[in-house]
Design an enzyme around this catalytic site. Sequence first.
Site, PDB file in Angstrom:
ATOM      1  NE  ARG A   3      -2.033  -1.759   3.503  1.00  0.00           N
ATOM      2  CZ  ARG A   3      -2.087  -3.066   3.765  1.00  0.00           C
ATOM      3  NH1 ARG A   3      -2.941  -3.826   3.114  1.00  0.00           N
ATOM      4  NH2 ARG A   3      -1.332  -3.623   4.687  1.00  0.00           N
ATOM      5  CE  LYS A  26       4.222 -13.771  -4.995  1.00  0.00           C
ATOM      6  NZ  LYS A  26       2.834 -13.341  -5.133  1.00  0.00           N
ATOM      7  CG  PHE A  81       7.026   9.219   5.904  1.00  0.00           C
ATOM      8  CD1 PHE A  81       8.294   9.786   6.023  1.00  0.00           C
ATOM      9  CD2 PHE A  81       6.945   7.860   5.657  1.00  0.00           C
ATOM     10  CE1 PHE A  81       9.445   9.012   5.898  1.00  0.00           C
ATOM     11  CE2 PHE A  81       8.085   7.072   5.528  1.00  0.00           C
ATOM     12  CZ  PHE A  81       9.339   7.654   5.653  1.00  0.00           C
ATOM     13  CG  HIS A 112      -3.399   2.058  12.128  1.00  0.00           C
ATOM     14  ND1 HIS A 112      -3.115   2.562  13.367  1.00  0.00           N
ATOM     15  CD2 HIS A 112      -2.608   2.728  11.244  1.00  0.00           C
ATOM     16  CE1 HIS A 112      -2.193   3.500  13.256  1.00  0.00           C
ATOM     17  NE2 HIS A 112      -1.861   3.626  11.979  1.00  0.00           N
ATOM     18  CG  HIS A 113      -4.986  -0.620   7.405  1.00  0.00           C
ATOM     19  ND1 HIS A 113      -4.326  -1.794   7.188  1.00  0.00           N
ATOM     20  CD2 HIS A 113      -4.007   0.320   7.564  1.00  0.00           C
ATOM     21  CE1 HIS A 113      -3.012  -1.585   7.194  1.00  0.00           C
ATOM     22  NE2 HIS A 113      -2.797  -0.296   7.420  1.00  0.00           N
ATOM     23  CE  LYS A 123       0.234  -0.001  12.468  1.00  0.00           C
ATOM     24  NZ  LYS A 123       1.401  -0.033  11.577  1.00  0.00           N
TER      25      LYS A 123
HETATM   26  N1  LIG Z   1       5.958   5.859   8.307  1.00  0.00           N
HETATM   27  C1  LIG Z   1       4.745   6.034   7.784  1.00  0.00           C
HETATM   28  O1  LIG Z   1       4.267   7.159   7.581  1.00  0.00           O
HETATM   29  C2  LIG Z   1       3.958   4.822   7.416  1.00  0.00           C
HETATM   30  C3  LIG Z   1       4.457   3.600   7.705  1.00  0.00           C
HETATM   31  N2  LIG Z   1       3.778   2.482   7.376  1.00  0.00           N
HETATM   32  C4  LIG Z   1       4.463   1.238   7.652  1.00  0.00           C
HETATM   33  O2  LIG Z   1       5.016   0.800   6.411  1.00  0.00           O
HETATM   34  C5  LIG Z   1       5.049  -0.612   6.377  1.00  0.00           C
HETATM   35  C6  LIG Z   1       4.299  -1.076   5.125  1.00  0.00           C
HETATM   36  O3  LIG Z   1       2.938  -0.763   5.262  1.00  0.00           O
HETATM   37  P1  LIG Z   1       1.890  -1.138   4.116  1.00  0.00           P
HETATM   38  O4  LIG Z   1       2.378  -0.583   2.831  1.00  0.00           O
HETATM   39  O5  LIG Z   1       0.561  -0.769   4.608  1.00  0.00           O
HETATM   40  O6  LIG Z   1       2.024  -2.724   4.130  1.00  0.00           O
HETATM   41  P2  LIG Z   1       1.789  -3.741   2.920  1.00  0.00           P
HETATM   42  O7  LIG Z   1       1.568  -5.073   3.543  1.00  0.00           O
HETATM   43  O8  LIG Z   1       0.754  -3.206   1.989  1.00  0.00           O
HETATM   44  O9  LIG Z   1       3.175  -3.735   2.145  1.00  0.00           O
HETATM   45  C7  LIG Z   1       4.325  -4.376   2.604  1.00  0.00           C
HETATM   46  C8  LIG Z   1       5.043  -4.879   1.385  1.00  0.00           C
HETATM   47  O10 LIG Z   1       6.305  -5.399   1.795  1.00  0.00           O
HETATM   48  C9  LIG Z   1       6.566  -6.503   0.957  1.00  0.00           C
HETATM   49  N3  LIG Z   1       7.592  -7.340   1.578  1.00  0.00           N
HETATM   50  C10 LIG Z   1       7.476  -8.200   2.589  1.00  0.00           C
HETATM   51  N4  LIG Z   1       8.656  -8.814   2.802  1.00  0.00           N
HETATM   52  C11 LIG Z   1       9.517  -8.310   1.881  1.00  0.00           C
HETATM   53  C12 LIG Z   1      10.878  -8.554   1.589  1.00  0.00           C
HETATM   54  N5  LIG Z   1      11.600  -9.456   2.267  1.00  0.00           N
HETATM   55  N6  LIG Z   1      11.450  -7.859   0.579  1.00  0.00           N
HETATM   56  C13 LIG Z   1      10.740  -6.958  -0.111  1.00  0.00           C
HETATM   57  N7  LIG Z   1       9.438  -6.696   0.103  1.00  0.00           N
HETATM   58  C14 LIG Z   1       8.844  -7.373   1.100  1.00  0.00           C
HETATM   59  C15 LIG Z   1       5.218  -7.211   0.813  1.00  0.00           C
HETATM   60  O11 LIG Z   1       5.194  -8.000  -0.337  1.00  0.00           O
HETATM   61  C16 LIG Z   1       4.283  -6.030   0.682  1.00  0.00           C
HETATM   62  O12 LIG Z   1       4.084  -5.694  -0.667  1.00  0.00           O
HETATM   63  C17 LIG Z   1       4.440  -1.085   7.691  1.00  0.00           C
HETATM   64  O13 LIG Z   1       5.474  -1.345   8.609  1.00  0.00           O
HETATM   65  C18 LIG Z   1       3.621   0.112   8.162  1.00  0.00           C
HETATM   66  O14 LIG Z   1       3.468   0.159   9.547  1.00  0.00           O
HETATM   67  C19 LIG Z   1       2.579   2.533   6.753  1.00  0.00           C
HETATM   68  C20 LIG Z   1       2.000   3.743   6.456  1.00  0.00           C
HETATM   69  C21 LIG Z   1       2.648   4.988   6.789  1.00  0.00           C
HETATM   70  O1  LIG Z   2       0.463   0.523   8.932  1.00  0.00           O
HETATM   71  C1  LIG Z   2      -0.006   1.666   8.703  1.00  0.00           C
HETATM   72  O2  LIG Z   2      -0.949   1.843   7.934  1.00  0.00           O
HETATM   73  C2  LIG Z   2       0.632   2.819   9.337  1.00  0.00           C
HETATM   74  N1  LIG Z   2       1.703   2.627  10.034  1.00  0.00           N
HETATM   75  C3  LIG Z   2       2.474   3.619  10.711  1.00  0.00           C
HETATM   76  C4  LIG Z   2       2.445   3.361  12.205  1.00  0.00           C
HETATM   77  O3  LIG Z   2       2.574   2.196  12.611  1.00  0.00           O
HETATM   78  O4  LIG Z   2       2.336   4.312  12.963  1.00  0.00           O
HETATM   79  C5  LIG Z   2       2.082   5.022  10.311  1.00  0.00           C
HETATM   80  C6  LIG Z   2       0.637   5.231  10.040  1.00  0.00           C
HETATM   81  O5  LIG Z   2      -0.029   5.242  11.243  1.00  0.00           O
HETATM   82  C7  LIG Z   2       0.086   4.172   9.108  1.00  0.00           C
END
Ligand SMILES: NC(=O)C1=CN([C@@H]2O[C@H](COP(=O)(O)OP(=O)(O)OC[C@H]3O[C@@H](n4cnc5c(N)ncnc54)[C@H](O)[C@@H]3O)[C@@H](O)[C@H]2O)C=CC1
Ligand SMILES: O=C(O)C1=N[C@H](C(=O)O)C[C@H](O)C1
Length: 267
Positions: free
Chosen positions: A14, A38, A129, A156-157, A160
């Site tokens: 995502r 993959k 971010f 959250h969704h 997560k």
């Molecule tokens: N800092 C911020 O503002 C935000 C942080 N996040 C964090 O970002 C991370 C990802 O969140 P989402 O995109 O919602 O999750 P998601 O599950 O949609 O995406 C994670 C991706 O990582 C891939 N992945 C898993 N293992 C891998 C590997 N060994 N090598 C390469 N790719 C791999 C998966 O295939 C998947 O496509 C989470 O830890 C979440 O908490 C999410 C939203 C905002």
């Molecule tokens: O997994 C998410 O979606 C998000 N993860 C981050 C967190 O763990 O705080 C940032 C944001 O809340 C979205």
Amino acid sequence: MDKVKIVIAGPRGRMGSEAVQLVNRTENYEIAAVIDHKNGGGFLGDFEGFSQFGQVPVYTDLALCFQELKPDVLIDLTTPEVGMFHTKTALEYGVRPVVGTTGFSKENLKELEELCQEKGIGCIIAPNFALGAVLMMKFSQLAGRYFNDVEIIELHHDQKLDAPSGTAVKTAEMIADVRENKEQGHSQEKETIPGARGANFDGMHIHSVRLPGLIAHQQVMFGSEGQTLTIRHDSYNRASFMSGVKLAVDTVLKIDTLVYGLENIID
Ligand SMILES: NC(=O)C1=CN([C@@H]2O[C@H](COP(=O)(O)OP(=O)(O)OC[C@H]3O[C@@H](n4cnc5c(N)ncnc54)[C@H](O)[C@@H]3O)[C@@H](O)[C@H]2O)C=CC1
Ligand SMILES: O=C(O)C1=N[C@H](C(=O)O)C[C@H](O)C1
């Protein structure tokens, strides 16, 4: 001027897919490659929804990618299990990490801080971010100087993986830095259902809500005699995070230490 060569880990996720679009539309950025488990040896264009990225190579082996392409920056948006390994590998190869992946422990951060020092390059780990979320954390820290009683509710969704969220942990850490230590609630309170009072961080309680339909939201509630103060932030889409990702990429090129939290660079 040379373009900033960026590798994105987790491009089909995502957040990762949004970051691919951000890098693609930013004039001085270039997607050098993506890291996925993959389709190693193939192209990003082979994944559904990415046909315009036909020439961007997909690596499964991070070290090989760094050796062959020598990128400037890794943007990691993967999972708590692999985020630390990716970040360490990047630093070891002189690639500057911008990490949105959550779930890093204090020990992880210490290790990365030392690695940055050893290698003399920067790394940014940002639990959130979104500018509004960073301000929500800063405002909560300010309020924490005046209110000792606080409950953090993050929503959250339901896809997560980690709980509490990285944002909730960071908020609690920031408040704990200024708040007079206090074990909250009644001294004799008992949970009749385990977990009812949420996670305990320094006496503050953190509650994690997971529901389809939600994206990323947090409410920090303070209470004292006859009053409450609620500070809330809502992200309604993942585009809300992208200006922060760009700020982090631009900044990580200029620093040589670990920065944990965007609040340390927004000024
Ligand atoms: N800092 C911020 O503002 C935000 C942080 N996040 C964090 O970002 C991370 C990802 O969140 P989402 O995109 O919602 O999750 P998601 O599950 O949609 O995406 C994670 C991706 O990582 C891939 N992945 C898993 N293992 C891998 C590997 N060994 N090598 C390469 N790719 C791999 C998966 O295939 C998947 O496509 C989470 O830890 C979440 O908490 C999410 C939203 C905002
Ligand atoms: O997994 C998410 O979606 C998000 N993860 C981050 C967190 O763990 O705080 C940032 C944001 O809340 C979205």
